[in-house]
Design a protein around this motif. Structure first.
Motif: not given
Length: 475
Positions: A318-323, A337-342, A368-373
């Motif tokens: 999962y790619r996310q812009t951070r500062v 760790t989350m479903v697509v489109g979270a 959050v997905t089971p594996v993600g937890r």
């Protein structure tokens, strides 16, 4: 005036000093004697006796057998400094006494001395912290100062349990209201009394009533330096200790140097380490550490990637812009760790936010997905950020990287979190993670920014493993 017995915390830990001295004597004598006999060094017993005498003597001079040293997290650094003095002292002694020059191997005999004394200091430190958490080994304190200052001191000390001070009463200057709930024993006038002893008589009466052995004084426009000085004379005569509160907070002791000029006592506060050799060393160690961890953890990374891929539809990462540092955006990677489109579903969950600040946190986030937890509980989803560290976006230790929408809400104080590179781990992770309030998170980050050191980073990384395995505060 009848006096109550004064509470003395050192009376509750009388075994600390004898235990520490005995460990030091044995840790110096036994390895030195055994090693020097093994290498057929002349006069091994004499050298062992010299080491056994010198090591506690050095500890006595450096005040290693005091409550301050036992309660200090930096005690191990002091042991290292003393150990180097011991090595130099033994080498000098050999030269002065005309003994044979010592081979380099002989000094390895002193390594167990360093290790055993360091372990002893840690054992005493942990025992002392446990005693303080159980409301033992504490010093009863009366605070003298204006009412808002009294409240600030009480609030600051209440945040932590690793110190020895408990406020049992206050002597406010003036008629301001003390809101912290501590007993107000007596009020001191705003103006200095005509008789110098008047302040001390009132404060001593309060200390006697509450069996306090220590007085905190906060100077102000109504509690001048000269007034504090006169108060101290009578306190010392009656066996009470006095500490002056300079008003600064979250400044590491290593940054403070005491000096004087023209009768004034001055505190020099060294600036934070944010440039120069130390930061260059941190950058090199970050990238080397990240590279080593990527190589060592590559099998685990592959297994986690497979688990994410099979656990739910969607990409592995999962790619996310951070500062990052100086408000510079960068792409941060995590195992998904989350479903697509979270991200699109987040707006509908804002009312469920359990964090009291700018971050969004939910214990039972439906995205959050089971594996993600499982990954989140043990912070395994953060491992791809090792590549962020390798590319220079992040550091191994530092404040957590915020989202752009969080930064947009920052005030001037919170923006200081962005004055250094964000980290994979930090004080927030070893202090409660998501269970922390926003105020506590910011306070920890600012403490790290202001007091950063390489040894502090090593300590945080060591504590991170325990926090991750514990899994508390991660969701």
């Amino acid at each position: 005036m009848a006096r109550h017995p004064v509470h003395r915390p050192e009376a509750r830990a009388r075994w600390y000093a004898p235990f520490s001295v005995c460990v030091d004597v044995l840790a110096a004598a036994v390895p030195v004697a055994a090693t020097f006999m093994e290498i057929d060094q002349s006069h091994p017993l004499r050298l062992a006796v010299a080491a056994a005498l010198l090591w506690p003597l050095i500890g006595l001079v450096s005040k290693r057998y005091t409550p301050v040293a036992w309660g200090d997290r930096g005690g191990v650094r002091a042991v290292m400094r003393d150990w180097l003095v011991l090595v130099g002292a033994l080498a000098t002694l050999c030269v002065v006494c005309g003994l044979d020059s010592l081979p380099a191997e002989a000094f390895t005999a002193l390594i167990p001395t360093l290790l055993l004394t360091g372990v002893c200091q840690k054992v005493i430190h942990r025992h002392l912290l446990a005693a303080r958490r159980d409301a033992r080994a504490l010093r009863h304190v009366v605070v003298v100062g204006e009412a808002p200052t009294v409240d600030a001191v009480v609030g600051q000390l209440a945040q932590r349990t690793d110190h020895e001070y408990v406020i049992v009463g206050a002597c406010p200057v003036g008629d301001g209201e003390v809101r912290s709930g501590v007993p107000v024993c007596v009020r001191l006038p705003r103006e200095a009394p005509e008789t110098p002893e008047a302040d001390a008589v009132a404060v001593l009466a309060a200390a006697d009533e509450l069996a306090a052995d220590l007085v905190f004084v906060a100077p102000s426009c109504h509690m001048s330096g000269e007034r504090v000085r006169r108060l101290s004379w009578m306190l010392y005569e009656q066996g009470r200790s006095l500490m002056v509160l300079p008003g600064i907070v979250d400044v590491a002791r290593r940054r403070v140097r005491l000096t004087s000029a023209a009768g004034l006592t001055l505190l020099h506060i060294a600036p934070p380490l944010q440039r120069g050799l130390h930061t260059a060393t941190k950058a090199v160690l970050d990238r080397l550490g990240a590279l080593v961890l990527i190589v060592l953890l590559s099998p685990l990374l592959l297994l986690l990637a497979l688990a994410v891929r099979l656990g739910s539809p969607g990409p592995v990462l999962y790619r996310q812009t951070r500062v990052g540092r100086n408000v510079t955006p960068f792409p941060m990677w995590k195992f998904r760790t989350m479903v697509v489109g979270a991200d699109r579903l987040k707006s509908g969950l804002e009312a469920e936010n359990e964090n009291d600040g700018h971050m969004f946190k939910m214990r039972q986030d439906p995205r959050v997905t089971p594996v993600g937890r499982v990954l989140r509980r043990y912070s395994l989803d953060e491992l791809p950020q090792l590549f962020n560290i390798l590319f220079g976006h992040m550091s191994l230790v530092g404040p957590r990287p915020p989202l752009p929408e969080e930064v947009a809400k920052y005030n001037g104080v919170e923006m200081r979190r962005l004055s250094i590179k964000p980290g994979l781990t930090g004080l927030w992770q070893v202090s409660g993670r998501s269970d922390l309030s926003w105020r506590e998170t910011v306070a920890l980050d600012l403490r790290y920014v202001d007091n950063w050191s390489l040894s502090g980073d090593m300590n945080v990384m060591a504590r991170t493993l325990r926090a991750v395995l514990d899994g508390q505060g991660a969701y």
